[in-house]
Design a protein around this motif. Structure first.
Motif, PDB file in Angstrom:
ATOM      1  N   LEU A   1     -15.830  11.673  56.965  1.00  0.00           N
ATOM      2  CA  LEU A   1     -15.383  11.559  55.578  1.00  0.00           C
ATOM      3  C   LEU A   1     -16.087  10.391  54.891  1.00  0.00           C
ATOM      4  O   LEU A   1     -16.552  10.523  53.749  1.00  0.00           O
ATOM      5  CB  LEU A   1     -13.867  11.356  55.527  1.00  0.00           C
ATOM      6  CG  LEU A   1     -13.282  11.020  54.147  1.00  0.00           C
ATOM      7  CD1 LEU A   1     -13.527  12.161  53.173  1.00  0.00           C
ATOM      8  CD2 LEU A   1     -11.789  10.715  54.260  1.00  0.00           C
TER       9      LEU A   1
ATOM     10  N   THR B   1     -18.752  10.998  51.809  1.00  0.00           N
ATOM     11  CA  THR B   1     -18.460  10.383  50.518  1.00  0.00           C
ATOM     12  C   THR B   1     -19.672   9.617  50.003  1.00  0.00           C
ATOM     13  O   THR B   1     -20.038   9.710  48.833  1.00  0.00           O
ATOM     14  CB  THR B   1     -17.245   9.439  50.627  1.00  0.00           C
ATOM     15  OG1 THR B   1     -16.117  10.161  51.123  1.00  0.00           O
ATOM     16  CG2 THR B   1     -16.888   8.859  49.254  1.00  0.00           C
TER      17      THR B   1
ATOM     18  N   LEU C   1      -8.044  18.289  52.151  1.00  0.00           N
ATOM     19  CA  LEU C   1      -9.114  17.317  51.957  1.00  0.00           C
ATOM     20  C   LEU C   1     -10.224  17.908  51.088  1.00  0.00           C
ATOM     21  O   LEU C   1     -10.756  17.233  50.201  1.00  0.00           O
ATOM     22  CB  LEU C   1      -9.685  16.877  53.309  1.00  0.00           C
ATOM     23  CG  LEU C   1     -10.827  15.862  53.246  1.00  0.00           C
ATOM     24  CD1 LEU C   1     -10.355  14.562  52.602  1.00  0.00           C
ATOM     25  CD2 LEU C   1     -11.378  15.592  54.642  1.00  0.00           C
TER      26      LEU C   1
ATOM     27  N   LEU D   1      -9.200  17.657  47.526  1.00  0.00           N
ATOM     28  CA  LEU D   1      -9.311  16.305  46.973  1.00  0.00           C
ATOM     29  C   LEU D   1     -10.756  15.984  46.590  1.00  0.00           C
ATOM     30  O   LEU D   1     -11.034  15.490  45.492  1.00  0.00           O
ATOM     31  CB  LEU D   1      -8.814  15.276  47.989  1.00  0.00           C
ATOM     32  CG  LEU D   1      -7.311  15.184  48.236  1.00  0.00           C
ATOM     33  CD1 LEU D   1      -7.025  14.117  49.284  1.00  0.00           C
ATOM     34  CD2 LEU D   1      -6.560  14.886  46.953  1.00  0.00           C
TER      35      LEU D   1
ATOM     36  N   ARG E   1     -10.678   9.166  45.983  1.00  0.00           N
ATOM     37  CA  ARG E   1     -10.340  10.346  46.792  1.00  0.00           C
ATOM     38  C   ARG E   1     -10.788  10.167  48.239  1.00  0.00           C
ATOM     39  O   ARG E   1     -10.144  10.688  49.160  1.00  0.00           O
ATOM     40  CB  ARG E   1     -10.986  11.595  46.200  1.00  0.00           C
ATOM     41  CG  ARG E   1     -10.480  11.971  44.813  1.00  0.00           C
ATOM     42  CD  ARG E   1      -8.983  12.160  44.766  1.00  0.00           C
ATOM     43  NE  ARG E   1      -8.526  12.450  43.407  1.00  0.00           N
ATOM     44  CZ  ARG E   1      -7.267  12.389  43.020  1.00  0.00           C
ATOM     45  NH1 ARG E   1      -6.314  12.027  43.861  1.00  0.00           N
ATOM     46  NH2 ARG E   1      -6.932  12.673  41.766  1.00  0.00           N
TER      47      ARG E   1
ATOM     48  N   GLY F   1      -8.278  10.515  51.147  1.00  0.00           N
ATOM     49  CA  GLY F   1      -8.544  11.476  52.212  1.00  0.00           C
ATOM     50  C   GLY F   1      -8.427  10.869  53.596  1.00  0.00           C
ATOM     51  O   GLY F   1      -8.017  11.544  54.548  1.00  0.00           O
TER      52      GLY F   1
ATOM     53  N   GLN G   1      -0.784   8.090  50.552  1.00  0.00           N
ATOM     54  CA  GLN G   1      -2.060   8.642  50.107  1.00  0.00           C
ATOM     55  C   GLN G   1      -2.338   8.269  48.656  1.00  0.00           C
ATOM     56  O   GLN G   1      -3.466   7.908  48.292  1.00  0.00           O
ATOM     57  CB  GLN G   1      -2.050  10.160  50.263  1.00  0.00           C
ATOM     58  CG  GLN G   1      -2.018  10.644  51.707  1.00  0.00           C
ATOM     59  CD  GLN G   1      -1.875  12.152  51.812  1.00  0.00           C
ATOM     60  OE1 GLN G   1      -2.401  12.899  50.987  1.00  0.00           O
ATOM     61  NE2 GLN G   1      -1.147  12.615  52.819  1.00  0.00           N
TER      62      GLN G   1
END
Length: 401
Positions: A135, A139, A197, A200, A272, A276, A288
């Motif tokens: 992740l 990103t 996820l 998001l 996000r 996530g 979250q």
């Protein structure tokens, strides 16, 4: 290390050396790269943070840098070294600049993941760590790919003659490299097999895309400030909801416009990403949302710090016309806007003179106040995740600004 990896490293190193020695770079920049903290103390805190997460984020993107496809695309950049195409500035920032790069994105996400993870070791915990690492990496890749896509030149049809061949070729390379990174990131997201996820991250992609069509632009799609308006309420409420960002009555209000543009330009994506990480960790919806707000406010604080650095340093680099100091100055002195409202090319502006006129206002003080507000909010949100080395390191990262 295999021969193929050594070959790719040599290719990338050669390109980086060419970019490092290249001085004829474009003076035209898009919205400034987010997360550009001062060098002082930064490297030391980064090294300590990497020890905590147990992962050298300096090599987080090594996987895609060493791929055959990316290496072949990167080598084409050598053909346009010496040109003033924006892709050269982008490539130099991404591939070489060890301080002003995107690495803190992934590192912060990993630190946040570590802060809320169980200290026990198991197969499930190892799998979770790998997922959170993916992740963090995807990103960064989405942001990098989007930033590279922004480094395109709009070349009118009537000007597409032989003298523009280098620019047209550079545009093609920018599109291909950006597409490669975005496709690779989306492939990684799909391999995580987490529908929530994916939702998001898709909302963040929506915000990145919508940001490219927001507000006035010049012929090169460079952002221009909205006409200053005086309003009693100049605050932008950041919501963790996944609905589109509120654009009503924003243009011309300095804090609102700056906040919205920064959220569009990557704040939403980073938020996000933080959200996530807690989603993967099985934390509550409340936690979250706190992670999302932490990411957004940290992003805004760092952006304000970056813009302050532009105006308080002695360099003569151009700056974004939608940066906080500019928007505050235009609001305080509306006559400044008269010289910008009919601009067709940002490159024609005398940035040195504009900077001097901005420094005559209280725009710098207002930007400092803006930074302090968001830095304090980011600190308060991250403190909600306990008192541990990861949280302490994040607070130190904020303090180094």
């Amino acid at each position: 290390m295999s021969y193929a990896m050594i070959r790719h490293l040599r290719r990338t190193t050669l390109l980086c050396e060419q970019l490092r020695t290249e001085t004829t770079l474009t003076n035209v920049t898009q919205e400034e790269f987010l997360f550009r903290p001062p060098v002082a103390q930064w490297s030391k805190v980064i090294r300590e943070a990497e020890k905590i997460v147990g992962y050298p984020t300096s090599f987080m993107n090594l996987r895609w840098l060493l791929s055959d496809k990316f290496a072949n695309l990167a080598m084409h950049l050598r053909k346009i070294v010496g040109s003033n195409h924006p892709i050269m500035k982008t490539a130099k920032t991404v591939l070489y600049n060890e301080h002003n790069n995107l690495q803190p994105w992934g590192l912060i996400i990993l630190l946040l993941s570590k802060a809320v993870s169980s200290p026990t070791y198991s197969i499930e915990a190892t799998t979770l760590i790998e997922q959170q690492r993916m992740l963090a990496e995807l990103t960064e890749m989405i942001r990098t790919g989007h930033y590279i896509h922004k480094g395109l030149l709009n070349i009118p049809l009537e000007e597409r003659d032989k003298t523009k061949e280098t620019s047209i070729f550079a545009n093609k390379i920018a599109i291909l490299i950006g597409d490669y990174l975005l496709v690779t990131a989306n492939g990684m997201l799909a391999r995580l097999k987490n529908q929530d996820l994916s939702y998001l991250i898709s909302t963040a992609l929506r915000d990145l895309s919508e940001g490219e069509f927001y507000g006035p632009r010049d012929l090169q799609n460079m952002p221009l400030p909205g006409k200053p308006v005086k309003k009693n309420d100049d605050s932008f409420k950041i919501s963790a909801d996944t609905i589109p960002l509120d654009v009503k009555d924003v243009l011309g209000s300095p804090v609102k416009e700056w906040t919205l543009r920064t959220m569009y330009n990557g704040g939403s994506l980073f938020g996000r990403g933080c959200e996530g990480a807690l989603l993967l960790g099985g934390r509550s919806d409340s936690d979250q949302k706190k992670a999302y707000l932490f990411g957004c406010h940290l992003c805004l604080a760092w952006q304000a710090a970056s813009e302050l650095q532009k105006f308080t340093s002695t360099n003569k680099e151009p700056f974004s016309l939608v940066s906080a100091p500019v928007l505050f100055a235009l609001n305080n002195t509306p006559k400044l806007y008269d010289g910008l409202k009919n601009i067709t090319k940002v490159s024609t502006i005398d940035f040195e003179e504009l900077k001097l006129r901005i420094l005559e206002t209280d725009a710098i003080e207002q930007t400092k106040s803006l930074f302090e507000q968001h830095a304090e909010k980011a600190k308060s949100y991250v403190e909600m995740f306990g008192d541990n080395p990861s949280v302490s390191t994040i607070k130190r990262l904020i303090k180094t600004l």
